[in-house]
Design an enzyme around this catalytic site. Sequence first.
Site, PDB file in Angstrom:
ATOM      1  N   TYR A   1       0.805  -1.214   0.000  1.00 10.37           N
ATOM      2  CA  TYR A   1       0.000   0.000   0.000  1.00 10.37           C
ATOM      3  C   TYR A   1       0.843   1.271   0.000  1.00 10.37           C
ATOM      4  CZ  TYR A   1      -4.049  -2.961   1.042  1.00 10.37           C
ATOM      5  OH  TYR A   1      -5.042  -3.912   0.999  1.00 10.37           O
TER       6      TYR A   1
ATOM      7  N   LYS B   1       3.848 -15.204   2.540  1.00 10.83           N
ATOM      8  CA  LYS B   1       3.713 -15.982   1.299  1.00 10.83           C
ATOM      9  C   LYS B   1       5.134 -16.332   0.858  1.00 10.83           C
ATOM     10  CE  LYS B   1       1.226 -17.635  -2.140  1.00 10.83           C
ATOM     11  NZ  LYS B   1       0.399 -18.847  -1.943  1.00 10.83           N
TER      12      LYS B   1
ATOM     13  N   ASP C   1      -2.625 -17.977   2.241  1.00  7.28           N
ATOM     14  CA  ASP C   1      -3.802 -18.663   1.694  1.00  7.28           C
ATOM     15  C   ASP C   1      -4.316 -19.711   2.678  1.00  7.28           C
ATOM     16  OD1 ASP C   1      -1.315 -19.696   1.142  1.00  7.28           O
ATOM     17  OD2 ASP C   1      -1.788 -20.436  -0.860  1.00  7.28           O
TER      18      ASP C   1
ATOM     19  N   ASP D   1      -4.929  -6.526   6.003  1.00  4.17           N
ATOM     20  CA  ASP D   1      -6.165  -5.843   5.629  1.00  4.17           C
ATOM     21  C   ASP D   1      -7.248  -6.881   5.309  1.00  4.17           C
ATOM     22  OD1 ASP D   1      -7.986  -3.967   4.845  1.00  4.17           O
ATOM     23  OD2 ASP D   1      -6.992  -3.441   2.967  1.00  4.17           O
TER      24      ASP D   1
ATOM     25  N   ASP E   1     -10.532  -8.407   7.931  1.00  5.40           N
ATOM     26  CA  ASP E   1     -11.950  -8.359   7.557  1.00  5.40           C
ATOM     27  C   ASP E   1     -12.568  -9.753   7.609  1.00  5.40           C
ATOM     28  OD1 ASP E   1     -12.039  -5.661   7.258  1.00  5.40           O
ATOM     29  OD2 ASP E   1     -12.803  -5.687   5.201  1.00  5.40           O
TER      30      ASP E   1
END
Length: 369
Positions: free
Chosen positions: A144, A201, A234, A258, A262
């Site tokens: 970001y 990852k 994942d 992020d 959620d």
Amino acid sequence: MTAAYKICLLPGDGIGPEIIAEGVKVLDALGAKYNVTFEYTEALLGGAAIDVTGTALPQETLDVANASDAVLLAAVGGPKWDTTDPEKPRPEQGLLGIRKALGLYTNLRPVRIFNALAGASTLKPEVIDGVDLVIVRELTGGLYFGRRERFYDEEGAGVNGACGQRAYDTLEYREYEIERIARQAFDAARKRRSKVTSVDKANVLETSRMWREIIHRVHDADYRDVELEDLLVDNTAMQLINRPADFDVVVTENMFGDILSDEAAQITGSLGMLASASLGDGTALYEPSHGSAPDIAGQGIANPLAQILSVEMMLRYSFGMNDAADDINRAVTAVLDEGWRTGDIKGPDTAADHVVGTAQMGDLVVARL
Ligand code: NAD
């Protein structure tokens, strides 16, 4: 002598002004109870700031925030300011900008189940029983904040064109950024159940391989008493809904955090219940995890509890007022146990006369402080 704290209020957009008023109500009640003075200065952020000043984060807002002991934010954004034109200001620039300017590199998002709301989750009761985790998200680095560009060139062209669009975003981390978030996560774990899950990852991304290496280095040097596990992002997305009660502290980079926060929020059944704290080395910022809910703005029906629970975090982390913070937790639990609900958290068993609006929910909490 009476303690006095300066609080910068950023109501923002949508339901923001409605819910922040309830947070202030709670602060005022606790100020009176504990003989503490809270002084508020309101400032503009997001769409509200764009309308008045043309920018999502005016300098004046930053000045007020910097001069305050803590910042209480509601939410920003809405369709009025949606644009894909990179030249136009967007409300989220205010959010990202203030986090960066205040050096807020850590975002804490607790996810816990209030027993009275267990039925609101889409997951089975035995799966969510005992869920109490916190997502520690790196907030000022990663994808970001990396270099990005959109341009035209021949390589970007489709089969028919000589020239086409191309765009890139870059994911970059520096060693010290990972090291300090690792320490925040391990410190948080020590105050809880002493377990950290580091999410990356590493099978694909170089930044993730460095992330994993540094997390382990910090762990092995200073936090051997804390249990540490690595999980690919994942797989984490799956395990969070498969065995959420197994997680204690989950630490991860900005974009993964992020998305996962959620997802974790959804475990509880309502975004309207989740608070967050953004911490750095100076003034901290507290806000609900949800957005500005433009679909219900101005109707007086928004759930103010996430905002009120963000006040709880403010009292705990910025002012060390743990008793007052516990009061909020007890009051919110009591209100829910008595069956009071806003529209977003009501269930089939909710009595029609116990469905309340934003201000009434705030009053119910205040009455139980
Ligand atoms: P949202 O969180 O605003 O809303 C998602 C859904 O949850 C909506 O149906 C909404 O009505 C409901 N909801 C959210 N908070 C609620 C509350 N307190 N009480 C009752 N219901 C609530 O997410 P969105 O719709 O994706 O985004 C709307 C706007 O908010 C966008 O402009 C987005 O950019 C912005 N946004 C801001 C923040 C922030 O300020 N931190 C975070 C996320 C999204």
